[in-house]
Design an enzyme around this catalytic site. Structure first.
Site, mmCIF file in Angstrom:
data_model
loop_
_atom_site.group_PDB
_atom_site.id
_atom_site.type_symbol
_atom_site.label_atom_id
_atom_site.label_comp_id
_atom_site.label_asym_id
_atom_site.label_seq_id
_atom_site.Cartn_x
_atom_site.Cartn_y
_atom_site.Cartn_z
ATOM 1 N N SER A 294 -99.115 -78.508 -43.681
ATOM 2 C CA SER A 294 -100.075 -79.367 -44.249
ATOM 3 C C SER A 294 -100.459 -78.961 -45.632
ATOM 4 C CB SER A 294 -101.303 -79.341 -43.102
ATOM 5 O OG SER A 294 -102.231 -80.340 -43.398
ATOM 6 N N ASP A 379 -97.086 -89.559 -39.121
ATOM 7 C CA ASP A 379 -98.555 -88.547 -39.612
ATOM 8 C C ASP A 379 -99.156 -89.454 -40.228
ATOM 9 O OD1 ASP A 379 -99.883 -86.807 -40.777
ATOM 10 O OD2 ASP A 379 -98.206 -85.401 -40.998
ATOM 11 N N HIS A 408 -99.483 -85.332 -37.104
ATOM 12 C CA HIS A 408 -99.883 -84.422 -37.899
ATOM 13 C C HIS A 408 -99.791 -83.002 -36.823
ATOM 14 C CE1 HIS A 408 -100.787 -82.828 -41.723
ATOM 15 N NE2 HIS A 408 -101.704 -82.202 -41.262
#
Length: 430
Positions: A294, A379, A408
């Protein structure tokens, strides 16, 4: 500082860095008619939506669905009752490279259950929208030169309660630019010798860190850093207060000034972490990698792009990619600076200009070392459109491992494969 909450990212990374979502009683499954979820532009997508309870089709559930380019206004939506528990659906198509998403929500016994699938259209052809400043390299060369003038002033505090039979664990404190400090958890094998090094960079949010002790026990120097210029061993309540107070909205802080933008100190802090690892007498002098997911995926690419001492990188679903996508009618990367209510506030020439100096896309152009990348099509925090916009520009050797249904988050098998690759490269396993 403009307030910009971090839903999704903050929650996921605070609770468990790469955790899977919890199981739910009712499952909503959206199945595409192509097993690889890939389509040619103009090719129609056909979907089947099914609702299960106890692994049996649930009849009579009320379902609403919406279809459209990811993160954009839906182009089709409908509410239906699934008499037999399933629905066949023509989802349409896309004429250009990108991603078409179907989100389906079933209401059962007063609760809502959600599922989604995202069809990809020629993603390898996605090009970035963010500007590439002519002086990008000069800007960062000058910034690194300024950093080099700052003494490292490394301070190591042994954490006896975290040490193992094989590894010493320290709280590390380095001097960074603008009279700031950069903190992390350093793990060093006790046995005398020379070792490869791993830098782990963090996902978004504000939290303590515990270090990569297991990897150090296997014969690696590891450094897991925080980015906010505060110690990383304080009580959790301190970080919660910071995240709700002075650090709330940090990804947009000073976006109107490229020299004061929040991430300048962060990016240079990652270089300072490399400085320290490279200076250690226990470092083997050749083998150093950076990894994260991320925001950490973004920082992995940024660090590899800025510093040639990084020889490998492993990045999960990188954020901060092609953030100006929203200004061009498509999804942009986290932190979604130009989406929703933030569009009017941030869509100013100075703020848009700053993004060019910090967008992962423009660091990706400079990554010439082998990298292993992994994400999924579902995602919703780091849209695949944005990630491909950066990935497609990377000139170095690259491997993209897709786990299509992931959002995610990651599967255990996914992280095992990434870790095996990364540690293998550092140990010289081809």
């Amino acid at each position: 500082m403009k307030k910009l909450l971090l839903p999704g990212l903050l929650l996921i990374w605070v609770t468990n860095v790469l955790a899977q979502p919890v199981e739910r009683l009712v499952k909503v499954i959206v199945t595409p008619d192509h097993t690889d979820w890939l389509y040619k532009p103009g090719e129609p997508v056909k979907l089947t939506i099914s609702v299960y309870r106890n692994n049996v089709l649930l009849k009579g559930a009320r379902l609403r669905y919406e279809i459209g380019p990811e993160k954009m206004t839906p182009t089709k939506k409908e509410t239906v009752t699934l008499k037999e528990g399933t629905l066949a659906l023509d989802a349409g198509t896309m004429k250009t490279a990108g991603f078409l998403r179907c989100i389906a929500t079933a209401e059962v016994d007063g609760k809502e259950y959600r599922g989604l699938t995202t069809a990809g259209f020629d993603p390898q052809s996605i090009k970035p929208t963010v500007a590439n400043p002519e002086d990008f390299k000069a800007f960062w060369d000058n910034a690194k030169a300024d950093l080099a003038k700052v003494p490292m002033d490394a301070r190591m505090t042994l954490l006896p309660e975290r040490c193992t039979e094989l590894t010493n664990v320290y709280h590390l404190n380095l001097q960074n630019v603008n009279n700031s400090r950069f903190y992390g958890i350093l793990c060093v094998p006790k046995k005398e010798g020379k070792y490869p090094a791993i830098l782990r960079v963090p996902g978004a949010g504000v939290r303590p860190y515990y270090g990569m002790i297991a990897e150090a026990d296997k014969g690696f120097i590891t450094l897991e850093v925080g980015i906010h210029g505060v110690p990383v061993t304080m009580e959790p309540a301190v970080y919660e207060s910071l995240s709700r107070g002075p650090l709330n909205g940090y990804p947009a802080a000073n976006l109107d000034d490229r020299d004061r933008y929040y991430y300048k100190r962060v990016y240079l802090g990652c270089v300072r972490a490399v400085d320290f690892l490279a200076s250690m007498p226990q470092y083997d002098g050749q083998n150093m990698a950076v990894t994260g997911g991320s925001q950490g995926g973004a920082l992995s690419i940024v660090t590899a792009g800025l510093d040639s001492r990084i020889k490998w990188l492993g990045a999960y679903y990188p954020a901060l990619c092609d953030v100006t996508g929203y200004l061009n009618g498509r999804a942009g990367g986290w932190p979604h600076l130009f989406a929703g209510n933030d569009m009017a506030y941030n869509n100013k020439p100075d703020r848009v200009k700053t993004t060019g100096y910090y967008d992962v896309v423009n660091f990706a152009r400079q990554v010439n070392v082998p990298g292993y990348y992994s994400w999924g099509f579902n995602d919703e925090t780091c849209p695949p459109t944005s990630m491909y916009a950066a990935y497609n520009l990377i000139p170095g050797k690259k491997t993209l491992e897709l786990y299509l249904e992931t959002g995610h988050w990651t599967f255990p098998e996914q992280t095992e494969k990434m870790n095996s690759w990364l540690l293998g490269q550092l140990k010289g396993v081809k």
